[in-house]
Design a protein around this motif. Structure first.
Motif, PDB file in Angstrom:
ATOM      1  N   SER A 195      72.405  81.684  35.344  1.00  0.00           N
ATOM      2  CA  SER A 195      71.370  82.142  34.419  1.00  0.00           C
ATOM      3  C   SER A 195      70.982  81.039  33.432  1.00  0.00           C
ATOM      4  N   GLU A 196      71.881  80.091  33.198  1.00  0.00           N
ATOM      5  CA  GLU A 196      71.578  79.064  32.199  1.00  0.00           C
ATOM      6  C   GLU A 196      71.445  77.658  32.775  1.00  0.00           C
ATOM      7  N   LEU A 197      72.020  77.450  33.948  1.00  0.00           N
ATOM      8  CA  LEU A 197      71.972  76.120  34.548  1.00  0.00           C
ATOM      9  C   LEU A 197      71.122  76.147  35.801  1.00  0.00           C
ATOM     10  N   ILE A 198      70.491  75.020  36.068  1.00  0.00           N
ATOM     11  CA  ILE A 198      69.764  74.892  37.330  1.00  0.00           C
ATOM     12  C   ILE A 198      70.110  73.535  37.924  1.00  0.00           C
ATOM     13  N   PHE A 218      72.598  67.105  39.446  1.00  0.00           N
ATOM     14  CA  PHE A 218      72.869  67.389  38.037  1.00  0.00           C
ATOM     15  C   PHE A 218      72.722  68.890  37.836  1.00  0.00           C
ATOM     16  N   MET A 219      73.583  69.469  37.013  1.00  0.00           N
ATOM     17  CA  MET A 219      73.374  70.849  36.598  1.00  0.00           C
ATOM     18  C   MET A 219      72.769  70.801  35.197  1.00  0.00           C
ATOM     19  N   VAL A 220      71.540  71.287  35.083  1.00  0.00           N
ATOM     20  CA  VAL A 220      70.752  71.147  33.864  1.00  0.00           C
ATOM     21  C   VAL A 220      70.628  72.496  33.154  1.00  0.00           C
ATOM     22  N   ASN A 221      70.802  72.480  31.865  1.00  0.00           N
ATOM     23  CA  ASN A 221      70.539  73.683  31.076  1.00  0.00           C
ATOM     24  C   ASN A 221      69.028  73.907  31.061  1.00  0.00           C
ATOM     25  N   LYS A 222      68.613  75.038  31.598  1.00  0.00           N
ATOM     26  CA  LYS A 222      67.183  75.314  31.776  1.00  0.00           C
ATOM     27  C   LYS A 222      66.413  75.347  30.468  1.00  0.00           C
ATOM     28  N   ARG A 223      67.082  75.785  29.400  1.00  0.00           N
ATOM     29  CA  ARG A 223      66.387  75.936  28.132  1.00  0.00           C
ATOM     30  C   ARG A 223      66.369  74.647  27.329  1.00  0.00           C
ATOM     31  N   TYR A 238      58.522  77.521  33.305  1.00  0.00           N
ATOM     32  CA  TYR A 238      58.276  76.821  32.049  1.00  0.00           C
ATOM     33  C   TYR A 238      56.880  77.126  31.534  1.00  0.00           C
ATOM     34  N   SER A 271      64.868  63.345  38.663  1.00  0.00           N
ATOM     35  CA  SER A 271      65.918  64.255  39.128  1.00  0.00           C
ATOM     36  C   SER A 271      66.024  64.276  40.647  1.00  0.00           C
ATOM     37  N   VAL A 290      78.137  76.949  28.892  1.00  0.00           N
ATOM     38  CA  VAL A 290      77.288  76.762  30.067  1.00  0.00           C
ATOM     39  C   VAL A 290      76.104  77.709  29.987  1.00  0.00           C
ATOM     40  N   VAL A 341      65.016  72.101  41.229  1.00  0.00           N
ATOM     41  CA  VAL A 341      64.012  72.347  40.181  1.00  0.00           C
ATOM     42  C   VAL A 341      62.602  72.285  40.748  1.00  0.00           C
ATOM     43  N   TRP A 395      59.264  67.463  27.474  1.00  0.00           N
ATOM     44  CA  TRP A 395      60.173  68.605  27.408  1.00  0.00           C
ATOM     45  C   TRP A 395      59.962  69.399  26.126  1.00  0.00           C
ATOM     46  N   TYR A 441      61.295  77.522  28.235  1.00  0.00           N
ATOM     47  CA  TYR A 441      61.670  78.253  29.440  1.00  0.00           C
ATOM     48  C   TYR A 441      61.511  79.741  29.175  1.00  0.00           C
TER      49      TYR A 441
END
Lengths: 128, 128
Positions: free
Chosen positions: A19-22, B45-50, A88, B24, B128, A27, A76, A81
């Motif tokens: 839910s928080e990482l992608i 990479f695991m990216v924080n979406k926000r 986005y 990326s 996370v 992407v 950014w 988000y």
């Protein structure tokens, strides 16, 4: 833990998306909206190698099979988000968006170019 | 501007890599070193979406054509980008590295898992 269910990639590695990482390799295709209008999708993220901060989401739109697509680096800082839209969101006047700097072949993504982009969207330039 | 020369991707979009930014979609394969020993490469990479902050670099090593590879999420806070090596460096005892949590099929990347990883590498867990 229902918030953290994951998808499985081709390689069987989980956690492509929580839910928080992608995952950076998925992407591409994430939708981009201007206010509530779908205007394009993420082509890639430009990441600061040292800090790990995403500085730009490059948006693509138009074209067919990658031919004739246009690419727009969106700072950014100008993006939010939106969990309900799952993408986005930028909040910008349509005309301003149409006049936005796009990548062109041979373009050099130097500080001058970075600053020009951030200035266009009215967000501070953090130093590319 | 020689510091900011760029490479050209298949699609003709420039700026896959500048001296400070990396796209990326081309992070995969960036080398990972423990001290000066090459131990693997970045899978994603695991990216924080926000926030847009990279939280983990997932390292892969071993295997052949993706079969039998192992995947290790490395907290960003435990990594340093080494410009002379052109890759990420971690500084950890070899035994500690061998005991590090790896992805397994069915693993859920929840807060508990994230905290376990960060604890293993002795870096604070940022959520996370």
């Amino acid at each position: 833990m229902t918030d953290y269910t994951t998808s499985t990639s081709r390689s069987g590695v989980e956690t492509d998306e929580t839910s928080e990482l992608i995952a950076s390799n998925i992407v591409e295709g994430t939708k981009v909206y201007n206010r509530n209008e779908h205007i394009g999708q993420v082509y890639n993220f430009m990441v600061n190698k040292r800090t790990g901060q995403v500085e730009y989401a490059v948006m693509s739109f138009g074209g067919f099979l990658g031919i004739g697509e246009s690419y727009y680096p969106l700072p950014w800082k100008a993006l939010t988000y939106d969990t309900s839209l799952g993408g986005y969101m930028i909040d910008i006047d349509k005309r301003k968006l149409e006049e936005a700097p796009s990548y062109r072949e041979g373009e050099t993504f130097d500080r001058v170019y970075g600053k020009r982009i951030n200035d266009h969207y009215g967000v501070p330039y953090g130093g590319v």
